[in-house]
Design a protein around this motif. Sequence first.
Motif, mmCIF file in Angstrom:
data_model
loop_
_atom_site.group_PDB
_atom_site.id
_atom_site.type_symbol
_atom_site.label_atom_id
_atom_site.label_comp_id
_atom_site.label_asym_id
_atom_site.label_seq_id
_atom_site.Cartn_x
_atom_site.Cartn_y
_atom_site.Cartn_z
ATOM 1 N N ALA A 45 0.826 -1.202 0.056
ATOM 2 C CA ALA A 45 0.002 -0.314 -0.151
ATOM 3 C C ALA A 45 1.035 1.260 -0.088
ATOM 4 N N LEU A 46 0.765 2.033 -1.423
ATOM 5 C CA LEU A 46 1.769 3.115 -1.445
ATOM 6 C C LEU A 46 0.761 4.442 -1.222
ATOM 7 N N ASP A 47 1.274 5.604 -0.656
ATOM 8 C CA ASP A 47 0.841 6.857 -0.622
ATOM 9 C C ASP A 47 1.706 7.986 -1.789
ATOM 10 N N ARG A 48 1.419 8.625 -1.415
ATOM 11 C CA ARG A 48 2.824 10.336 -1.492
ATOM 12 C C ARG A 48 3.371 10.982 -0.662
ATOM 13 N N SER A 49 3.442 9.830 0.557
ATOM 14 C CA SER A 49 4.175 10.353 1.615
ATOM 15 C C SER A 49 5.374 9.857 1.060
#
Length: 176
Positions: free
Chosen positions: A8-12
């Motif tokens: 699970a990836l985000d832009r953090s």
Amino acid sequence: MLKKILVALDRSQIAKQVFEEALALAKGTQANLLLLHVLSPTEEGSPYLPMLSNMEYYPGFTSQSFELYQKQWDSFKNEGVEILQSFSAQANTIGVSTEFRQMVGHPGPTICKIATTWDADLIIMGRRGRSGLAELFLGSVSNYVLHHAPCSIHIVHHPISVQNAEKVVAETLSNA
């Protein structure tokens, strides 16, 4: 044995570290990776849109404003796909079978749903380290996934800098 790892990836800031840990584990266990990015209006960098339920109530909100928002949202989506493509290419280059998906929704439930339908053995994700009121009002995706996921979870913690540590201490003391 691990065969399927959902990342699970985000832009953090921690996303690259999450990916690198997942990649190392997948390479060592010969597991397949699924890179998942959940587009959400609460994500860092997401375009802001005033309430759409009653556009007449917001006199400054016009069709031009909505078109501008739509362009910003499309750009936001495209950037997410580019990040996933880049990570996927890195993994495939070293021989780790990788696919990616980008979906719109609430991150916690979406991650758990995909983990179930894809039959993941492990979810790897980051934790921003929200605490106190920030976690109460904004929620914690990692906490939700930890309690609702159909498989094991590996949480990558955000490294705490001296400045962040001082902020956490000040926040804790003010809540005491």
